[in-house]
Design a protein around this motif. Structure first.
Motif, short mmCIF file in Angstrom:
data_model
loop_
_atom_site.label_atom_id
_atom_site.label_comp_id
_atom_site.label_asym_id
_atom_site.label_seq_id
_atom_site.Cartn_x
_atom_site.Cartn_y
_atom_site.Cartn_z
N ASN A 94 -10.80 -46.45 -11.37
CA ASN A 94 -11.71 -45.76 -10.36
C ASN A 94 -11.18 -45.26 -9.14
OD1 ASN A 94 -13.88 -46.72 -11.70
ND2 ASN A 94 -13.75 -48.95 -11.13
N GLU A 95 -10.29 -45.89 -8.50
CA GLU A 95 -9.41 -45.28 -7.38
C GLU A 95 -8.53 -44.40 -7.73
OE1 GLU A 95 -10.68 -45.91 -4.18
OE2 GLU A 95 -12.25 -46.95 -5.28
N ALA A 96 -8.58 -43.72 -8.78
CA ALA A 96 -7.26 -42.86 -9.31
C ALA A 96 -6.51 -41.94 -8.24
CB ALA A 96 -7.66 -42.14 -10.53
N GLN A 97 -5.41 -41.90 -8.25
CA GLN A 97 -4.72 -40.98 -7.35
C GLN A 97 -4.51 -39.79 -8.18
OE1 GLN A 97 -3.62 -42.67 -4.44
NE2 GLN A 97 -4.77 -44.22 -5.46
N TRP A 98 -3.92 -38.38 -7.30
CA TRP A 98 -3.73 -37.32 -7.87
C TRP A 98 -2.01 -37.53 -8.35
CZ3 TRP A 98 -7.08 -34.24 -10.22
CH2 TRP A 98 -8.37 -34.11 -9.69
N GLU A 99 -1.76 -37.59 -9.54
CA GLU A 99 -0.63 -37.67 -10.01
C GLU A 99 0.26 -36.34 -10.41
OE1 GLU A 99 0.42 -40.72 -9.64
OE2 GLU A 99 -1.36 -41.69 -10.01
N ASP A 100 1.56 -36.23 -10.04
CA ASP A 100 2.29 -35.14 -10.23
C ASP A 100 2.68 -34.91 -11.67
OD1 ASP A 100 2.65 -33.97 -7.53
OD2 ASP A 100 3.91 -35.66 -7.09
N PRO A 101 2.77 -33.77 -12.24
CA PRO A 101 3.12 -33.62 -13.46
C PRO A 101 4.53 -33.57 -13.71
CG PRO A 101 2.76 -31.62 -12.48
CD PRO A 101 2.30 -32.58 -11.55
N ASN A 102 5.06 -34.16 -14.92
CA ASN A 102 6.66 -34.31 -15.09
C ASN A 102 6.81 -33.47 -16.39
OD1 ASN A 102 7.71 -36.37 -13.54
ND2 ASN A 102 6.31 -37.62 -14.58
N PHE A 103 7.58 -32.24 -16.00
CA PHE A 103 7.60 -31.31 -17.25
C PHE A 103 8.95 -31.62 -17.92
CE2 PHE A 103 4.95 -29.09 -13.99
CZ PHE A 103 4.31 -28.57 -14.77
N PRO A 104 8.86 -31.52 -19.45
CA PRO A 104 10.19 -31.44 -19.93
C PRO A 104 11.21 -30.51 -19.52
CG PRO A 104 8.42 -31.62 -21.52
CD PRO A 104 7.98 -31.31 -20.06
N VAL A 105 12.52 -30.69 -19.34
CA VAL A 105 13.50 -29.81 -18.82
C VAL A 105 13.49 -28.29 -19.68
CG1 VAL A 105 16.02 -29.26 -18.44
CG2 VAL A 105 14.86 -31.58 -18.09
N GLU A 106 13.17 -28.45 -20.89
CA GLU A 106 13.12 -27.35 -21.83
C GLU A 106 11.60 -26.21 -21.17
OE1 GLU A 106 11.97 -30.57 -24.80
OE2 GLU A 106 13.42 -30.17 -22.75
N ASN A 107 10.66 -26.95 -20.97
CA ASN A 107 9.64 -26.32 -20.55
C ASN A 107 9.82 -25.76 -19.13
OD1 ASN A 107 8.64 -27.25 -22.78
ND2 ASN A 107 6.81 -27.84 -21.93
N ILE A 108 10.45 -26.27 -18.16
CA ILE A 108 10.67 -25.80 -16.88
C ILE A 108 11.80 -24.57 -16.94
CG2 ILE A 108 12.17 -26.41 -15.14
CD1 ILE A 108 11.33 -29.20 -14.80
N ASP A 109 12.72 -24.75 -18.18
CA ASP A 109 13.52 -23.44 -18.21
C ASP A 109 12.59 -22.38 -18.76
OD1 ASP A 109 15.82 -24.74 -17.63
OD2 ASP A 109 16.40 -25.50 -19.70
N VAL A 110 11.81 -22.50 -19.78
CA VAL A 110 10.96 -21.33 -20.25
C VAL A 110 10.20 -20.97 -19.05
CG1 VAL A 110 9.14 -20.97 -21.78
CG2 VAL A 110 10.71 -22.35 -22.49
N LEU A 111 9.55 -21.76 -18.26
CA LEU A 111 8.66 -20.94 -17.09
C LEU A 111 9.71 -20.55 -16.08
CD1 LEU A 111 6.30 -24.23 -16.39
CD2 LEU A 111 5.62 -21.94 -16.99
N VAL A 112 10.87 -20.99 -15.83
CA VAL A 112 11.92 -20.13 -14.88
C VAL A 112 12.32 -18.93 -15.46
CG1 VAL A 112 13.84 -20.34 -13.73
CG2 VAL A 112 12.41 -22.33 -13.67
N GLU A 113 12.36 -18.96 -16.84
CA GLU A 113 12.85 -17.68 -17.28
C GLU A 113 11.89 -16.53 -17.27
OE1 GLU A 113 14.07 -17.63 -22.06
OE2 GLU A 113 15.54 -18.73 -20.76
N ARG A 114 10.70 -17.04 -17.51
CA ARG A 114 9.45 -15.93 -17.21
C ARG A 114 9.31 -15.27 -15.88
NH1 ARG A 114 4.51 -18.63 -20.49
NH2 ARG A 114 5.38 -18.94 -22.48
N LEU A 115 9.59 -16.31 -15.01
CA LEU A 115 9.52 -16.39 -13.41
C LEU A 115 10.40 -15.21 -13.14
CD1 LEU A 115 8.37 -16.72 -10.42
CD2 LEU A 115 9.84 -18.82 -10.49
N VAL A 116 11.60 -15.30 -13.63
CA VAL A 116 12.77 -14.41 -13.18
C VAL A 116 12.54 -13.12 -13.95
CG1 VAL A 116 15.29 -14.23 -13.58
CG2 VAL A 116 14.54 -16.21 -12.95
N GLN A 117 11.95 -13.00 -15.21
CA GLN A 117 11.56 -11.74 -15.48
C GLN A 117 10.42 -10.91 -14.44
OE1 GLN A 117 10.10 -12.20 -19.30
NE2 GLN A 117 11.98 -12.98 -20.17
#
Length: 166
Positions: A94-117
């Protein structure tokens, strides 16, 4: 912590960005398409896991929105990346907090790779062609996306609600 994962991935993938130094910081105030002058934007969705800080329940979502705003100061040769990962809340508390996502390292790598492009194109005018547009994200869920508990949906920018394909 999460930002050090983003930063180490960035250092690895941005090491040859014309000798300029880039750093990443989280900024929960940045909003899609509200860019400061000379800033650029990249948005992507990815799989991440969440854990409720109240009941400890965990869940996964393949539609976690990440917004990057980036800018290169050519005089100081400093690049800044502001990053916002949209949160989710537990559907059983009921009193749920907004929680931060935890990304698998390989997904961070893919996102960063695209960002660098994107950085190469927007800040350095490099033409990379359209060849490397792959999207490899593990952890696909067939469960319906829980819009009521998704921060990006509430703000109207979730890929799920706008009909954009991730």
């Amino acid at each position: 912590d999460m930002i050090s994962l983003w930063n180490s991935s960035l250092q690895e993938k941005a090491s040859d960005l014309h000798g300029d130094t880039w750093n990443t910081q989280t900024d929960q105030t940045i909003v899609e398409n509200s860019l400061a002058p000379n800033w650029h934007q990249y948005i992507s969705g990815s799989f991440a896991e969440f854990r409720c800080s109240l009941c400890r329940r965990t869940w996964g979502s393949s539609r976690v929105q990440v917004v990057f705003h980036f800018h290169l100061n050519t005089a100081s040769r400093q690049g800044t990346i502001k990053l916002r990962c949209y949160k989710q809340e537990c559907r059983t508390c009921n009193e749920a907090q907004w929680e931060d996502p935890n990304f698998p390292v390989e997904n961070i790598d893919v996102l960063v790779e695209r960002l660098v492009q994107k950085i190469r194109r927007k800040c350095y005018g490099e033409d990379l062609g359209e060849a490397n547009r792959s999207s490899v994200f593990g952890g696909r869920f067939n469960r319906p996306h829980e819009s009521a508990h998704c921060e990006a949906c509430r703000l109207g920018i979730c890929s799920q609600t706008t009909g954009k394909k991730t």
